[in-house]
Design a protein around this motif. Structure first.
Motif, mmCIF file in Angstrom:
data_model
loop_
_atom_site.group_PDB
_atom_site.id
_atom_site.type_symbol
_atom_site.label_atom_id
_atom_site.label_comp_id
_atom_site.label_asym_id
_atom_site.label_seq_id
_atom_site.Cartn_x
_atom_site.Cartn_y
_atom_site.Cartn_z
ATOM 1 N N THR A 201 -8.250 -8.942 -1.721
ATOM 2 C CA THR A 201 -7.037 -8.180 -1.440
ATOM 3 C C THR A 201 -6.070 -9.001 -0.595
ATOM 4 O O THR A 201 -4.858 -9.040 -0.854
ATOM 5 N N ARG A 330 -10.475 0.148 -3.383
ATOM 6 C CA ARG A 330 -10.572 -0.380 -4.750
ATOM 7 C C ARG A 330 -9.212 -0.376 -5.461
ATOM 8 O O ARG A 330 -8.833 -1.367 -6.091
ATOM 9 N N ALA A 331 -8.486 0.721 -5.369
ATOM 10 C CA ALA A 331 -7.187 0.799 -6.057
ATOM 11 C C ALA A 331 -6.197 -0.239 -5.540
ATOM 12 O O ALA A 331 -5.505 -0.881 -6.348
ATOM 13 N N LEU A 334 -7.099 -3.588 -7.124
ATOM 14 C CA LEU A 334 -6.795 -3.654 -8.561
ATOM 15 C C LEU A 334 -5.296 -3.807 -8.809
ATOM 16 O O LEU A 334 -4.865 -4.616 -9.638
ATOM 17 N N GLY A 337 -3.944 -7.195 -7.586
ATOM 18 C CA GLY A 337 -4.378 -8.211 -8.546
ATOM 19 C C GLY A 337 -3.618 -8.135 -9.853
ATOM 20 O O GLY A 337 -3.274 -9.172 -10.446
ATOM 21 N N ALA A 338 -3.336 -6.910 -10.313
ATOM 22 C CA ALA A 338 -2.591 -6.761 -11.566
ATOM 23 C C ALA A 338 -1.167 -7.304 -11.429
ATOM 24 O O ALA A 338 -0.663 -8.010 -12.311
#
Length: 408
Positions: A201, A330-331, A334, A337-338
């Motif tokens: 992150t 987690r969100a 993600l 990273g996206a």
């Protein structure tokens, strides 16, 4: 077996203490099957066909078993909503509450709260203000939030006043100083992470910030056949994002205080959700307005237009850190990273298009840059990721369990 005989509570041998959440539903089902007489008496009284017989809570009492399962939660609760929030956090839904003969989770929590043995003075005492969880911090957090902007302003002034190799040294030292100030502001303020944030992150966050500073210039140079030499970073974007740390921290504090206040005033989970979601939207909108004003002001100082890509990145970073401060990791990983992956792919496609026969790879990026400029890439990447995180925030931070004492 007669109804007066003891009925064993179902237990899961694999879980610690011999219980897992599935046991709650099994207890409720056992109560429905093994207490038909009690149900017949209750139904008969409700229909008016005879005197109502109180439901017997003898050998099989699913609510009592549930209270035993959540004994610590029930004993420390200062109102039924706190128990409802804890049950919600453990996966108890309205459908599960129906198995315990209650219309919803809040009605079940009200009975559990009423049946907890406690002193009368304790029962009548109001909930203390400090009993609710909130991402607060040590005293002085409001001033620490100003550190990144102040340090970045000094670093930017030093870069402008220096030249040659000294300028690069000052810039590198300033970047390290801003990173240290940011770490202090986030560790001591309302945006401090509730749990250890994954290194990935942090890595994606650093990459997105680096792209906001250098990405537009690199993409423009790559599309023109370069890069042929070093390109200047976007100092205005760096200054605005650093100054925006303060309103981000203050907005997070505003949201936390408002959510706890609504948690103490609400009389049900649905009531709390309907009250806290507009608060979250208003908080994010307030931060976006503050960030937009800072971007416009920084752009005017350096004589460049405001960076929409930096604005989208600021919103994404706020939502990601807000979720992390409540323990949802987690969100953010993600979505950060996206967004970073989209920017990497856009840059890579421009360089890969120089290979023979694959010039079409850069066509989408070239069209977007031609129409809206190089800032279109971070706007799309970070804006889409921020939108997804906002929807996720409305879902998870709209739960009472996210703001209670036992919240993650």
């Amino acid at each position: 077996m007669s109804h007066d005989q003891q009925v064993d509570t179902p237990r899961a041998p694999d879980s610690p203490g011999g219980w897992d959440p599935r046991s709650e539903e099994l207890v409720a089902e056992a109560a429905l099957v093994r207490e038909p007489a009690a149900w017949r008496g209750t139904v008969a009284g409700a229909a008016g066909t005879g005197p109502a017989k109180p439901a017997r809570r003898g050998a099989v009492d699913p609510v009592k078993a549930l209270m035993h399962r959540h004994r610590e939660l029930c004993e420390r609760a200062v109102d039924p909503l706190e128990i409802a929030a804890g049950l919600e956090a453990h996966g108890v839904t309205d459908r599960t509450a129906a198995r315990f003969r209650h219309r919803d989770v809040f009605a079940l929590a009200e009975e559990m709260y009423a049946r907890v043995p406690r002193d009368e003075e304790e029962r009548g005492a109001p909930a203390p203000a400090a009993s609710r969880r909130g991402p607060e911090g040590p005293t002085g957090w409001a001033l620490f939030a100003l550190l990144p902007g102040a340090v970045c302003g000094l670093a930017a002034a030093g870069v402008e006043l220096s030249a040659g190799h000294t300028r690069y040294a000052v810039g590198l030292g300033g970047a390290l100083a801003v990173a240290a100030a940011l770490r202090v502001a986030l560790r001591r303020g309302p945006l401090r992470a509730a749990r250890h944030v994954p290194p990935a992150t942090h890595a994606w966050s650093c990459f997105l910030v680096a792209y906001a500073l250098f990405g537009d210039g690199l993409l423009r140079a790559a599309l023109s056949g370069g890069p042929d030499g070093p390109w200047a970073p976007s100092t205005a974007a760096a200054l605005a994002l650093s100054l925006a740390v303060a309103p981000a921290v203050w907005c997070a504090r505003l949201f936390a205080a408002g959510a706890r206040r609504r948690l103490s005033l609400s009389r049900g989970l649905a009531d709390f959700t309907s009250a806290v979601r507009p608060l979250l939207l208003g908080t994010v909108a307030l931060y976006v307005c503050a960030l937009g004003a800072l971007l416009v002001g920084a752009g005017a100082v350096y004589g460049v237009p405001a960076s929409a890509g930096a604005g989208a990145l600021g919103a994404l970073l706020l939502l990601a850190r807000l979720l992390s401060s409540y323990g949802f990791l987690r969100a953010p990983l993600l979505m950060l990273g996206a967004a970073g992956a989209v920017e990497v792919v856009c840059l890579a496609s421009v360089f890969a298009a120089r290979l023979p026969g694959v010039a079409w790879l850069a066509a989408p990026v070239e069209e977007a840059v031609r129409a809206w400029g190089p800032g279109a890439v971070p706007v799309v990447a970070c804006g889409a990721a921020a939108g997804v995180l906002l929807l996720h925030c409305l879902r998870v931070l709209g739960r009472a369990s996210a703001h209670g004492d036992g919240a993650p």
